[in-house]
Design an enzyme around this catalytic site. Structure first.
Site, mmCIF file in Angstrom:
data_model
loop_
_atom_site.group_PDB
_atom_site.id
_atom_site.type_symbol
_atom_site.label_atom_id
_atom_site.label_comp_id
_atom_site.label_asym_id
_atom_site.label_seq_id
_atom_site.Cartn_x
_atom_site.Cartn_y
_atom_site.Cartn_z
ATOM 1 N N ASP A 144 24.172 37.883 -12.352
ATOM 2 C CA ASP A 144 24.937 36.668 -12.622
ATOM 3 C C ASP A 144 26.404 36.818 -12.222
ATOM 4 O O ASP A 144 27.261 36.133 -12.738
ATOM 5 C CB ASP A 144 24.844 36.355 -14.131
ATOM 6 C CG ASP A 144 25.170 34.898 -14.432
ATOM 7 O OD1 ASP A 144 25.430 34.138 -13.495
ATOM 8 O OD2 ASP A 144 25.187 34.545 -15.612
ATOM 9 N N LEU A 168 13.088 30.835 -14.674
ATOM 10 C CA LEU A 168 11.951 31.628 -14.219
ATOM 11 C C LEU A 168 11.038 31.935 -15.409
ATOM 12 O O LEU A 168 11.521 32.362 -16.463
ATOM 13 C CB LEU A 168 12.421 32.943 -13.583
ATOM 14 C CG LEU A 168 11.302 33.609 -12.783
ATOM 15 C CD1 LEU A 168 11.278 33.070 -11.362
ATOM 16 C CD2 LEU A 168 11.457 35.116 -12.761
ATOM 17 N N LEU A 179 18.016 38.145 -15.572
ATOM 18 C CA LEU A 179 17.654 38.690 -14.266
ATOM 19 C C LEU A 179 18.782 39.542 -13.704
ATOM 20 O O LEU A 179 19.959 39.295 -14.011
ATOM 21 C CB LEU A 179 17.359 37.544 -13.285
ATOM 22 C CG LEU A 179 16.145 36.667 -13.626
ATOM 23 C CD1 LEU A 179 16.062 35.487 -12.662
ATOM 24 C CD2 LEU A 179 14.850 37.478 -13.592
ATOM 25 N N CYS A 208 14.444 17.294 -23.271
ATOM 26 C CA CYS A 208 15.881 17.508 -23.014
ATOM 27 C C CYS A 208 16.692 16.360 -23.629
ATOM 28 O O CYS A 208 16.521 15.199 -23.246
ATOM 29 C CB CYS A 208 16.144 17.616 -21.509
ATOM 30 S SG CYS A 208 17.902 17.763 -21.160
ATOM 31 N N CYS A 224 23.531 18.804 -18.450
ATOM 32 C CA CYS A 224 22.903 19.890 -19.227
ATOM 33 C C CYS A 224 23.860 20.354 -20.327
ATOM 34 O O CYS A 224 25.051 20.599 -20.077
ATOM 35 C CB CYS A 224 22.560 21.034 -18.277
ATOM 36 S SG CYS A 224 21.865 22.477 -19.082
ATOM 37 N N SER A 226 24.086 23.097 -21.739
ATOM 38 C CA SER A 226 24.626 24.415 -21.446
ATOM 39 C C SER A 226 25.907 24.271 -20.616
ATOM 40 O O SER A 226 26.942 24.900 -20.905
ATOM 41 C CB SER A 226 23.575 25.216 -20.684
ATOM 42 O OG SER A 226 24.009 26.516 -20.479
ATOM 43 N N ASP A 252 18.798 25.699 -25.818
ATOM 44 C CA ASP A 252 17.532 26.392 -25.573
ATOM 45 C C ASP A 252 16.334 25.453 -25.595
ATOM 46 O O ASP A 252 15.192 25.912 -25.526
ATOM 47 C CB ASP A 252 17.312 27.464 -26.661
ATOM 48 C CG ASP A 252 18.268 28.640 -26.509
ATOM 49 O OD1 ASP A 252 18.641 28.963 -25.372
ATOM 50 O OD2 ASP A 252 18.642 29.232 -27.533
ATOM 51 N N CYS A 254 14.730 23.361 -23.643
ATOM 52 C CA CYS A 254 13.671 23.311 -22.615
ATOM 53 C C CYS A 254 12.807 24.567 -22.650
ATOM 54 O O CYS A 254 11.631 24.520 -22.299
ATOM 55 C CB CYS A 254 14.263 23.065 -21.230
ATOM 56 S SG CYS A 254 15.466 24.283 -20.688
ATOM 57 N N CYS A 258 8.538 25.090 -24.175
ATOM 58 C CA CYS A 258 7.636 25.500 -23.092
ATOM 59 C C CYS A 258 6.450 26.293 -23.649
ATOM 60 O O CYS A 258 6.631 27.297 -24.348
ATOM 61 C CB CYS A 258 8.392 26.357 -22.070
ATOM 62 S SG CYS A 258 7.333 26.926 -20.724
#
Ligand code: B12
Ligand code: SF4
Length: 357
Positions: A144, A168, A179, A208, A224, A226, A252, A254, A258
């Site tokens: 990042d 992801l 990541l 959302c 968004c 965030s 958080d 979305c 899931c």
């Protein structure tokens, strides 16, 4: 543990060793990608052209270097992509915090220590371990921190697929992970990508609160939560404020909805566990912090980056969204004369909502 030396450059064997060494560094999964990101580059260009990045100028600044690893770091032949789980507690606790209007909700990735340093240190150690075995080689580590299309690389490396919410997802582990990458001049063959398993589901799109997922796989960051609570420096657009609810740093939703996150595992990293009671605090407690306390309590945390002014801005919105209560209205009144015009405007908005009849 001493690592057995690799006698010749058997790159297939080296890949398996790198997976082992990566797991020893605390990464849950390690995969390999090539440097051609194919249609991800087109998607990135479209996303920028639509203006979905908002004020995040850094997303546009480096042009196609972001989607072309070998142009960012000449000599790059392959990318080692890793993921590390960060979920610090069960989803039941998160849902409780989100449902409690007196509580402040901080997104789960930011409850512990800032992940950037930890990830980079571990990636660096992994690269050093590889060098001990194969001799000096060219590499750069990222998490990042640079113009790198991390999710596309991870998808190509077989770590999961980019879901409709654009995070992801891994079939066995959900999406609560960070990541990181090592760009290298070693010719490591790419792994096979996995299939997309979103199917007909659209739970993230529908949940959302600010309708930021404008179409499957397309996130308008400007909507968004965030982005609004972390990246945006100025005023939060009024029509979006009610949807923010009690989320004061990131969002958080979305990921929470899931179905693949039923398989998510809790983190093994002590550094990612909640600090300073960030998972359980009340809006009023946070709103009472002066700048010195904000800096003290957020030391080593990603939250510190937004600074005290945006912290108060976000809290004023969340308090404005809470059911009317005299204590909340009074706390807002106390800050009506804040030095910052940004804070004053959001406090006045919150107070208007708290005192509406
Ligand atoms: C910019 C950014 C943001 C922005 C924009 C998010 C975004 N979707 O781009 C904001 C501030 C909103 C954000 C929020 C979050 N982020 Co962020 N963010 C990044 C950053 C720096 C770059 C992402 C990027 O490249 N965006 C560019 C656009 C074009 O990518 P994209 O929207 O994913 O689009 C891709 C696909 O959807 C597809 N696509 C696009 N359009 C279309 C159309 C069709 C039809 C199809 C089929 C496909 C398709 O192709 C595109 C290219 O691959 C990365 C770190 C990095 N350097 O990669 C972290 C990163 C993506 N963020 C991360 C995290 C954890 C988050 C949050 C969960 C934090 C939080 N709790 O608040 C949220 C999640 C919000 C969400 N639903 O995405 C992690 C994600 C880990 C994971 N499991 O995927 C990353 C990888 C950081 C890290 N090192 O771990 N983030
Ligand atoms: S909620 Fe459904 S559509 Fe969204 S990412 Fe998860 S599986 Fe895909």
């Amino acid at each position: 543990m001493p690592h057995a030396a690799i006698s010749s450059p058997d790159f297939a064997e080296l890949k398996e060793r790198i997976r082992e060494w990566g797991r020893a560094q605390g990464f849950q999964q390690i995969g390999f990608a090539g440097v051609d990101l194919g249609e991800h580059e087109t998607r990135l260009i479209e996303w920028l052209a639509a203006g979905f990045h908002g004020e995040m100028d850094y997303m546009a600044r480096h042009g196609v270097k972001r989607s072309r690893p070998a142009e960012l770091e000449p000599g790059t032949l392959s990318v080692i992509s890793v993921r590390m789980d960060y979920l610090p507690e069960s989803m039941r606790n998160m849902k409780e915090a989100l449902a409690d209007p007196a509580a402040a909700y901080v997104s789960r990735y930011a409850l512990g220590r800032d992940y950037h340093k930890l990830m980079r240190r571990r990636l660096q150690r992994l690269a050093e371990t590889i060098a001990e075995q194969v001799g000096p080689f060219g590499y750069r580590v990222y998490t990042d921190s640079a113009p790198v299309l991390e999710k596309a690389l991870a998808e190509n490396a077989g770590l999961g697929w980019i879901g409709k919410h654009t995070n992801l997802i891994n079939r066995e582990a959900g999406s609560w992970f960070f990541l990181g990458e090592i760009y290298t001049n070693l010719p490591l063959a790419p792994d096979r990508p996995v299939a997309n398993h979103c199917g007909q589901c659209r739970a993230c799109i529908d949940v959302c609160p600010t309708r930021a997922i404008v179409a499957p796989y397309r996130l308008d960051a400007r909507r968004c939560i965030s982005y609004l609570t972390i990246e945006l420096k100025g005023p939060i657009p009024e029509p979006l404020r009610p949807g923010i609810g009690n989320r004061i740093y990131g969002c958080d939703d979305c990921q929470m909805v899931c179905p693949w996150n039923r398989f998510a595992r809790l983190t093994e990293e002590a550094d990612f566990l909640p600090r300073q009671g960030l998972d359980r605090a009340l809006l009023l407690e946070f709103f009472a912090w002066d700048e010195a306390e904000f800096l003290r309590r957020t030391e080593g945390s990603a939250i510190r980056r937004i600074g005290h002014e945006r912290w108060l801005r976000n809290l004023a919105v969340a308090i404005g969204n809470a059911p009317p209560h005299p204590d909340l209205a009074e706390a807002l009144r106390q800050r009506l004369d804040a030095a910052s015009p940004l804070v004053r405007e959001h406090v006045a908005w919150g107070l208007g909502r708290q005192t509406r009849s």
